[in-house]
Design a protein around this motif. Sequence first.
Motif, PDB file in Angstrom:
ATOM      1  N   GLN A   1      31.499  44.236  54.901  1.00 57.79           N
ATOM      2  CA  GLN A   1      31.856  42.827  54.839  1.00 57.79           C
ATOM      3  C   GLN A   1      31.415  42.217  53.506  1.00 57.79           C
ATOM      4  O   GLN A   1      32.124  41.367  52.935  1.00 57.79           O
ATOM      5  N   THR A   2      30.273  42.667  52.995  1.00 58.34           N
ATOM      6  CA  THR A   2      29.793  42.163  51.692  1.00 58.34           C
ATOM      7  C   THR A   2      30.771  42.552  50.588  1.00 58.34           C
ATOM      8  O   THR A   2      31.120  41.736  49.720  1.00 58.34           O
ATOM      9  N   GLN A   3      31.219  43.801  50.588  1.00 56.10           N
ATOM     10  CA  GLN A   3      32.173  44.245  49.573  1.00 56.10           C
ATOM     11  C   GLN A   3      33.470  43.454  49.668  1.00 56.10           C
ATOM     12  O   GLN A   3      34.032  43.031  48.650  1.00 56.10           O
ATOM     13  N   MET A   4      33.973  43.274  50.925  1.00 56.13           N
ATOM     14  CA  MET A   4      35.202  42.519  51.085  1.00 56.13           C
ATOM     15  C   MET A   4      35.034  41.086  50.615  1.00 56.13           C
ATOM     16  O   MET A   4      35.932  40.509  49.986  1.00 56.13           O
ATOM     17  N   LEU A   5      33.881  40.491  50.909  1.00 50.90           N
ATOM     18  CA  LEU A   5      33.631  39.114  50.488  1.00 50.90           C
ATOM     19  C   LEU A   5      33.595  39.012  48.956  1.00 50.90           C
ATOM     20  O   LEU A   5      34.207  38.110  48.358  1.00 50.90           O
ATOM     21  N   PHE A   6      32.919  39.974  48.277  1.00 48.02           N
ATOM     22  CA  PHE A   6      32.819  39.904  46.824  1.00 48.02           C
ATOM     23  C   PHE A   6      34.141  40.262  46.155  1.00 48.02           C
ATOM     24  O   PHE A   6      34.412  39.808  45.033  1.00 48.02           O
ATOM     25  N   LEU A   7      34.973  41.047  46.828  1.00 52.12           N
ATOM     26  CA  LEU A   7      36.308  41.274  46.275  1.00 52.12           C
ATOM     27  C   LEU A   7      37.103  39.977  46.261  1.00 52.12           C
ATOM     28  O   LEU A   7      37.830  39.682  45.311  1.00 52.12           O
ATOM     29  N   ARG A   8      36.986  39.205  47.351  1.00 52.18           N
ATOM     30  CA  ARG A   8      37.678  37.937  47.397  1.00 52.18           C
ATOM     31  C   ARG A   8      37.096  36.959  46.371  1.00 52.18           C
ATOM     32  O   ARG A   8      37.835  36.205  45.709  1.00 52.18           O
ATOM     33  N   ILE A   9      35.752  36.972  46.205  1.00 54.67           N
ATOM     34  CA  ILE A   9      35.121  36.117  45.192  1.00 54.67           C
ATOM     35  C   ILE A   9      35.571  36.537  43.780  1.00 54.67           C
ATOM     36  O   ILE A   9      35.862  35.693  42.906  1.00 54.67           O
ATOM     37  N   ASN A  10      35.633  37.863  43.551  1.00 50.05           N
ATOM     38  CA  ASN A  10      36.063  38.375  42.259  1.00 50.05           C
ATOM     39  C   ASN A  10      37.501  37.973  41.979  1.00 50.05           C
ATOM     40  O   ASN A  10      37.851  37.637  40.830  1.00 50.05           O
ATOM     41  N   ALA A  11      38.353  38.003  42.988  1.00 50.19           N
ATOM     42  CA  ALA A  11      39.741  37.593  42.790  1.00 50.19           C
ATOM     43  C   ALA A  11      39.801  36.125  42.395  1.00 50.19           C
ATOM     44  O   ALA A  11      40.606  35.731  41.520  1.00 50.19           O
ATOM     45  N   SER A  12      38.955  35.294  43.027  1.00 51.58           N
ATOM     46  CA  SER A  12      38.905  33.883  42.637  1.00 51.58           C
ATOM     47  C   SER A  12      38.405  33.730  41.202  1.00 51.58           C
ATOM     48  O   SER A  12      38.929  32.899  40.434  1.00 51.58           O
ATOM     49  N   TYR A  13      37.399  34.532  40.852  1.00 48.86           N
ATOM     50  CA  TYR A  13      36.859  34.497  39.494  1.00 48.86           C
ATOM     51  C   TYR A  13      37.938  34.851  38.478  1.00 48.86           C
ATOM     52  O   TYR A  13      38.101  34.171  37.454  1.00 48.86           O
ATOM     53  N   LYS A  14      38.686  35.924  38.752  1.00 45.36           N
ATOM     54  CA  LYS A  14      39.726  36.351  37.816  1.00 45.36           C
ATOM     55  C   LYS A  14      40.800  35.287  37.691  1.00 45.36           C
ATOM     56  O   LYS A  14      41.353  35.069  36.602  1.00 45.36           O
ATOM     57  N   LEU A  15      41.091  34.629  38.740  1.00 42.87           N
ATOM     58  CA  LEU A  15      42.130  33.606  38.703  1.00 42.87           C
ATOM     59  C   LEU A  15      41.707  32.443  37.808  1.00 42.87           C
ATOM     60  O   LEU A  15      42.491  31.968  36.961  1.00 42.87           O
ATOM     61  N   HIS A  16      40.478  31.992  37.978  1.00 42.68           N
ATOM     62  CA  HIS A  16      40.005  30.881  37.144  1.00 42.68           C
ATOM     63  C   HIS A  16      39.857  31.292  35.686  1.00 42.68           C
ATOM     64  O   HIS A  16      40.152  30.497  34.767  1.00 42.68           O
ATOM     65  N   LEU A  17      39.385  32.532  35.456  1.00 39.18           N
ATOM     66  CA  LEU A  17      39.219  33.003  34.074  1.00 39.18           C
ATOM     67  C   LEU A  17      40.575  33.137  33.403  1.00 39.18           C
ATOM     68  O   LEU A  17      40.751  32.780  32.220  1.00 39.18           O
ATOM     69  N   LYS A  18      41.516  33.661  34.102  1.00 42.38           N
ATOM     70  CA  LYS A  18      42.851  33.825  33.556  1.00 42.38           C
ATOM     71  C   LYS A  18      43.447  32.470  33.189  1.00 42.38           C
ATOM     72  O   LYS A  18      44.072  32.307  32.139  1.00 42.38           O
ATOM     73  N   ARG A  19      43.218  31.494  34.056  1.00 47.66           N
ATOM     74  CA  ARG A  19      43.741  30.160  33.793  1.00 47.66           C
ATOM     75  C   ARG A  19      43.075  29.552  32.548  1.00 47.66           C
ATOM     76  O   ARG A  19      43.731  28.911  31.706  1.00 47.66           O
ATOM     77  N   GLN A  20      41.741  29.795  32.388  1.00 46.14           N
ATOM     78  CA  GLN A  20      41.022  29.234  31.254  1.00 46.14           C
ATOM     79  C   GLN A  20      41.444  29.919  29.955  1.00 46.14           C
ATOM     80  O   GLN A  20      41.606  29.261  28.907  1.00 46.14           O
ATOM     81  N   LEU A  21      41.636  31.259  30.017  1.00 47.50           N
ATOM     82  CA  LEU A  21      42.072  31.973  28.816  1.00 47.50           C
ATOM     83  C   LEU A  21      43.464  31.532  28.395  1.00 47.50           C
ATOM     84  O   LEU A  21      43.778  31.424  27.205  1.00 47.50           O
TER      85      LEU A  21
END
Length: 931
Positions: A863-883
Amino acid sequence: GDPSNLCDSPSLVVDQHRWTIYHSKVNLPAALNDPRLAKRESDFFTKTWGVDFVDTEVTPSFYLPQITKEHFALYQQEITPREKVHERCKNIYTPKDTFNRTLLHTHDKSRTDLEQVPKIFMKPDFALEDSLTFNAVLPWSHFSTAGGKGNRDAASSKLLQEKLSHYLDIVEVNIAHQISLRSEAFFHAMTSQHELQDYLRKTSQAVKLLREKISKIDKVMCEGSLRVLRLSLTRNNCVKAYNKLKLMATVHQTQPTVQLLLSTSEFVGALDLIATTQEVLQQELQGIHSFRHLGSQLCELEKLIDKMMIAEFSTYARNDLNRPLEDDCQILEEERLVSLVFGLLKQRKLNFYEIYGDEMIITAKNIIKQCVVNTVSQIEEIDTEVVVKLADQMRMMNFPQWFDLLKNIFSKFTIFLKRIKATLNTIRSVVFLVLDKNQKNRDLEDTLQKNSAKDSTVDTEVAYLTHEGMFISDAFSEGDLPPVAADTTSQRNASPNSEPCSSDSVSEPECATDSSSSKEQTSSSVTPGAVEMMIGDDMKLTDLELVRLANNIQELLYNASDICHDRSVKFLMARAKDGFLEKLNSNEFVALSRLMEGFILDTEQICGRKSMSLRGALQSQANRFVNRFHEERKTKLSLLLDNERWKQAEVPAEFQDLVDSVSDGRISLPEKKPPATEERKPAEFLIVEGQKYATVGTVLLLIRIILEYCQCVDNIPSITTDMLTRLSDLLKYFNSRSCQLVLGAGALQVVGLKTITTKNLALSSRCLQLIVHYIPIIRAHFEARLQPKQFSMLRHFDHITKDYHDHIAEISAKLVAIMDSLFDKLLSKYEVKAPVPSACFRNICKQMAKMHEAIYDLLPEEQTQMLFLRINASYKLHLKRQLAHLNVVNDGGPLNGLVTSDVAFYTGNLQALKGLNDLDLNMAEIWEQKR
């Protein structure tokens, strides 16, 4: 002489009952002529009523029509032709005998003359001694004046005397005429008289001689033989008279014998003796004057026996039901009971079972009363002088005392029902014996009817002699009697009290058959042979009546079970008036429920039918218990949730043991163990099937509460559906309330938390997962205890499972949303410049490390891995938008290099976290793909 001259002669044969002129014994001239009168005086009528009497005209009546010749005109027209024909026939007819015609003419003339004489003189009972007759012939009014006062009276008397003289002359002329006609016959009769006397004299002598000869023949040939026959007939009649006297002497002893039998309660024998005596009185001793009142006395005695049997049965029922209730379930005086039942059946007293039913009701009341009295007398805390009523004394008992009292009452009722069943089974076996006897009698009658054609001749002769009232000994000597007659005589002369069923004409083969059948049918310990002797052919009960009686007796056993249950319900309700039963804890109510269920099953096993009153009362109390049980635990859960700070709690050893016991396949609360010498330290996590669960204290207690619900269902199966509904409500309440407190941040106001942390959210999610783990186990537990038609209620668990999964998903989304807002806040300020790593990325990695530290020990690694995958996907989305906002592209330039260095720093830090080293971050997605 000429026969024609004798046609009117008197005949003793023909004229002996008919009055003729020869019966006349009155001298008519002497009767009509009064010698005391010198001359005939005046007429009677003119003398009495005056001269005007004859000349007076009668006034015509107004109501009678005037008849004239015209009224007879039609009649004359019709009769005139007939008269002419008649006259013509008379002229044609010529008389053959002149004498007859002359005689007829003379007879008509004399008849015409006699018609002038009044009818009163022709009456057979004519007598002037009768005052009415004398007044009718000679009215006294004509003789009231001796000298005659008037010529009119003298004329009337003279006219009357002339009429009478005329009547006398007519009669004398007719008498003389008749004598002249019969003179020749008279002289002929006188002549024949002498010849008749000679004939009679000769006949008398011949008769005398014949009588002398017959007398000699009688003395020599007949007198001795007839005397022998007469003496033989006299002897046979004396033997019959002697047997009749013996029978009378036996019948005379009926009443003392009946009294002797009644003194020993032999009712069946007494009734059989009375029936036999009644039969003998109606057949053999009919018309005996000395026994004219015996029949009515026996009828009164039979009525007295009916009353005695009913009273005896009431006494037996009372003694049987009121004897001490111990483990002994033997029938009280079984032979006496069987005898009473046979007697009552014989007298068609088919409602005797109602007496037993009334006694059952009274005894059931007394059982409870006596148990309460005995229990109260052993409790010192209850002062019977102050508290007088038994109900109030019972309400003063505590639960253990009252529970023991109820257990005692149930045990007494169980023995009570077993005794009733044994007694009623004996009564039913007697009824079935009589039913079996009736069936065999019918079979025997059918067999005899089939075989009767072979012996029809002899049976017809014997029946004819008996029907005609003839003595069979008149035709046969005593030694030559036919077998049928001999058997009949011996049966009739037998003593009525020698055998209880001496009046039954049952052959030996029949008795043997019935006895063997009774051995097969009856389950009673009474000897079938002795019972068979009580069954007489005079029990005129139909099969329908016997079957209905057997069903009523069986229904009485069901009523006994209902009575015990009803009395138990009243006892239960009397104790529940002050809310005592609603205040019981779970263990006490379970014990009470088990006791009542056991008693219900025992009564069903004994009586064979379910009684619903006690079960209904138990269900009613169970519903109240379920409501209170649920409200207490829901309130407890509510208080726990309101005070829960959503921090990980230590797991005491007893809770771990509780979970382990559930893992072994049984859902029950473990028994309390004695305190161990070494205390077991509480664990940090709850181990369930190898998985670690971090929980809060409320969830631990909730698990125990859930197990209490399940165990309550095991203890009280009747409340399974209610408990399922209440448990569903409890689980729904925990889900909704925990959502309000954690996701809805209600704990901030309720408990006073400063903030809802990610650790609180992760702990809440893990608690929900623990409950979800047990829902299938709970469902299987309830499914095994539900009826197939109730399986639709299991859908509640499916809905609850879905709600819990939705709640868990919302918590996970909340955790992702927290980091998402953080990424949005930090990356919106991100600038691609030195130094590397940038402050933004260092801050992001720090927050990611804190998140990992908060949830890693609470959630499983997957569950921790699945949760951090979802957090990482959110991170990538915001970073991509900022770049994209900064126009940084993957072109290998300086800005690209700085971003790549920061991303590498982020990736290294994230994969360095425990359990995330193999996480596929796929950071290439932050760059826009070239088209």
